[in-house]
Design an enzyme around this catalytic site. Structure first.
Site, PDB file in Angstrom:
ATOM      1  N   LYS A  35      14.411  74.032  -4.812  1.00 46.93           N
ATOM      2  CA  LYS A  35      14.382  75.183  -4.992  1.00 46.93           C
ATOM      3  C   LYS A  35      15.939  75.090  -3.594  1.00 46.93           C
ATOM      4  CE  LYS A  35       9.989  75.297  -2.874  1.00 46.93           C
ATOM      5  NZ  LYS A  35       8.761  75.944  -3.021  1.00 46.93           N
ATOM      6  N   ARG A 133       0.621  85.762  -4.060  1.00 49.32           N
ATOM      7  CA  ARG A 133       1.934  85.822  -3.878  1.00 49.32           C
ATOM      8  C   ARG A 133       2.586  85.885  -5.846  1.00 49.32           C
ATOM      9  NH1 ARG A 133       5.752  81.133  -1.992  1.00 49.32           N
ATOM     10  NH2 ARG A 133       4.674  80.198  -4.069  1.00 49.32           N
ATOM     11  N   HIS A 162      -0.865  77.914  -7.485  1.00 46.92           N
ATOM     12  CA  HIS A 162      -0.828  77.723  -6.314  1.00 46.92           C
ATOM     13  C   HIS A 162      -1.234  77.938  -4.561  1.00 46.92           C
ATOM     14  CE1 HIS A 162       2.988  75.868  -4.077  1.00 46.92           C
ATOM     15  NE2 HIS A 162       2.681  77.365  -3.156  1.00 46.92           N
ATOM     16  N   ARG A 221       3.455  68.718  -7.644  1.00 52.53           N
ATOM     17  CA  ARG A 221       4.479  69.311  -7.138  1.00 52.53           C
ATOM     18  C   ARG A 221       5.208  69.147  -5.961  1.00 52.53           C
ATOM     19  NH1 ARG A 221       1.105  73.576  -9.607  1.00 52.53           N
ATOM     20  NH2 ARG A 221       1.743  75.163  -7.415  1.00 52.53           N
ATOM     21  N   TYR A 274      28.197  80.696  27.528  1.00 56.02           N
ATOM     22  CA  TYR A 274      27.712  82.283  27.354  1.00 56.02           C
ATOM     23  C   TYR A 274      26.435  82.539  27.753  1.00 56.02           C
ATOM     24  CZ  TYR A 274      30.648  82.575  23.269  1.00 56.02           C
ATOM     25  OH  TYR A 274      31.418  83.053  22.475  1.00 56.02           O
ATOM     26  N   CYS A 321      26.736  77.928  20.885  1.00 53.00           N
ATOM     27  CA  CYS A 321      27.504  78.878  20.635  1.00 53.00           C
ATOM     28  C   CYS A 321      27.301  78.615  18.741  1.00 53.00           C
ATOM     29  CB  CYS A 321      28.873  78.525  20.722  1.00 53.00           C
ATOM     30  SG  CYS A 321      29.116  78.291  22.408  1.00 53.00           S
ATOM     31  N   ASP A 323      29.678  77.470  17.167  1.00 45.65           N
ATOM     32  CA  ASP A 323      30.723  76.672  16.602  1.00 45.65           C
ATOM     33  C   ASP A 323      29.952  75.510  17.247  1.00 45.65           C
ATOM     34  OD1 ASP A 323      31.378  78.517  14.248  1.00 45.65           O
ATOM     35  OD2 ASP A 323      32.735  79.268  16.687  1.00 45.65           O
TER      36      ASP A 323
HETATM   37  C1  LIG Z   1       8.242  74.904  -2.911  1.00 46.75           C
HETATM   38  C2  LIG Z   1       6.822  74.449  -3.994  1.00 46.75           C
HETATM   39  C3  LIG Z   1       6.142  73.349  -3.697  1.00 46.75           C
HETATM   40  C4  LIG Z   1       5.937  72.150  -3.137  1.00 46.75           C
HETATM   41  O1  LIG Z   1       5.186  72.939  -1.999  1.00 46.75           O
HETATM   42  P1  LIG Z   1       5.957  71.735  -0.750  1.00 46.75           P
HETATM   43  O2  LIG Z   1       4.713  71.837   0.167  1.00 46.75           O
HETATM   44  O3  LIG Z   1       6.712  71.871  -0.546  1.00 46.75           O
HETATM   45  O4  LIG Z   1       4.976  70.267  -1.105  1.00 46.75           O
HETATM   46  C5  LIG Z   1       5.237  73.331  -4.578  1.00 46.75           C
HETATM   47  N1  LIG Z   1       5.033  74.754  -6.062  1.00 46.75           N
HETATM   48  C6  LIG Z   1       5.630  75.582  -6.184  1.00 46.75           C
HETATM   49  C7  LIG Z   1       4.863  77.453  -6.412  1.00 46.75           C
HETATM   50  C8  LIG Z   1       6.297  76.238  -4.888  1.00 46.75           C
HETATM   51  O5  LIG Z   1       6.763  77.295  -5.076  1.00 46.75           O
END
Ligand SMILES: *Cc1c(COP(=O)(O)O)cnc(C)c1O
Length: 379
Positions: A35, A133, A162, A221, A274, A321, A323
């Site tokens: 992502k 969430r 999660h 994951r 600046y 800045c 750039d």
């Molecule tokens: C982003 C995400 C992960 C990965 O998390 P890390 O902390 O980068 O390992 C795993 N599961 C879900 C649902 C996520 O959104």
């Protein structure tokens, strides 16, 4: 190509995947979240490298991110982690994404779109065990699973949750994570007891890969650790698993580099940038580097950051800045115009070090390095 670039060390990505496989067992499925353009590293390149290194699943947050992977020639299974709008659902189906289903309304809309397209859609059921969430609450999980099972064009292929504090070694956080894992196990068991196969069961992000072996199930994951940053303080070491502290030698994948484009001598009392926040106390050589907050270098780093040139660090002076930014080379210098500089990664500080200065996390640093910075891929 401009002097400012993000060098993406794909060999480090492969190395980090090796570290993960050594910890969690090489037979366990790995889903790599790509992502936000693979946390800023470039989703298609990262995905292709990861799939060669043994990763089997990818995950995205938006339907468009999934489509970009398909357009890039990737045919691996792709989980869709976030909830799409109803009008995006036909594209979920068209791109063969595997949504994490959170409720019956969503499941019904998917089933309709799948039927309209004349193709089956795999879905995973997302359980909210404490992240707060998205997801179905554990007491509604069996009902949701039965609903998915009952739809002709849906294939119930997995069950996920999660974790909210998996990277923390604080006692209360460890116990919260254990509670989430237990709740998840019980929910998966209740789905099985209802005669439904929960499919691929998964919950572990990077923190849980390092600290919570009981969360690994069928698939893990991990994201950030594959990009080269341990979310857990390294001195803690893994509490569980086959991993030893020494196995956690992760290598940051992104190296942000640039070039000196201008050098001048300023006199004592002259100011830089600046707001005139920095004034030379002695006559000094000042170099200009063509990177700024318009590239995603956090403006708040002004005053903290030092930039590496060859073997030495030179402090940023004055405000960053849009750039450009300036560094102090001191009263005498052998640094030359067009010399290479390293902002983070490589032999310099890591994105995690910068994040710590700013009170944020390395995810935010690499994600924010934006499209204006070309990515250069090293195999
Ligand atoms: C982003 C995400 C992960 C990965 O998390 P890390 O902390 O980068 O390992 C795993 N599961 C879900 C649902 C996520 O959104």
């Amino acid at each position: 190509m401009r002097g400012t670039r993000a060098i993406i060390h794909l060999d480090h990505l492969t190395w980090n995947i090796g570290v993960v496989r050594k910890i969690a067992g090489s037979e366990r499925l790995i889903c790599l979240p790509v992502k936000a353009d693979a946390y800023g590293h470039g989703a298609v390149w990262v995905a292709k490298t990861a799939l060669k290194a043994g990763v089997r699943y990818l995950a995205v947050a938006t339907v468009h991110e999934g489509k970009l992977l398909r357009d890039g020639g990737i045919d691996a299974p792709i989980l869709l982690l976030s909830i799409p709008l109803p009008e995006e659902i036909p594209d979920v189906v068209a791109n063969g994404l595997i949504p994490l289903v959170t409720d019956q309304e969503f499941a019904a809309a998917l089933a309709n779109a799948a039927k309209a397209a004349g193709r089956q859609v795999q879905v995973h059921l997302k359980i909210d065990t404490g992240m707060g969430r998205v997801g179905v609450s554990p007491d509604k999980a069996v009902e949701a699973a039965s609903f998915i099972k009952s739809r002709d064009f849906l294939v119930y292929a997995g069950t996920a949750t999660h974790l909210a504090v998996s990277e923390s070694t604080a006692v209360e956080d460890i116990s919260f994570t254990k509670q989430q894992i237990l709740r998840f196990k019980e929910t998966v068991d209740s789905i099985k007891k209802a005669g439904i196969d929960p499919g691929i069961v998964h919950s572990a992000n990077s923190g849980a890969v390092i600290l919570h072996q009981d969360s690994w199930f069928d698939m893990i994951r991990p994201g950030i650790m594959i990009y080269g940053y341990a979310p857990v303080a390294l001195e803690a070491g893994p509490l569980t698993g086959n991993g030893k502290e020494a196995d956690l030698r992760l290598k940051p994948v992104m190296e942000l580099s640039s070039r000196v484009v201008f050098i001048k001598k300023v006199k004592k009392g002259e100011s830089i940038s600046y707001g005139r926040k920095w004034t030379a106390l002695v006559d000094s050589w000042i170099a200009t580097i063509p990177i700024g907050y318009g590239d995603g270098l956090p403006r708040a780093l002004g005053g903290y950051l030092s930039i590496k040139i060859r073997d030495n660090f030179y402090p940023l002076v004055g405000r960053i800045c849009m750039d450009q930014c300036m560094i102090n080379l001191g009263p005498e210098t052998d640094i030359k115009r067009w010399d290479e500089v390293t902002i983070f990664g490589g032999k310099s500080f890591t994105a995690a070090d910068l994040a710590e200065e700013l009170g944020t996390i390395p995810y935010e640093i690499t994600c924010n390095i934006n499209k204006r910075v070309p990515r250069v891929y090293i195999k």
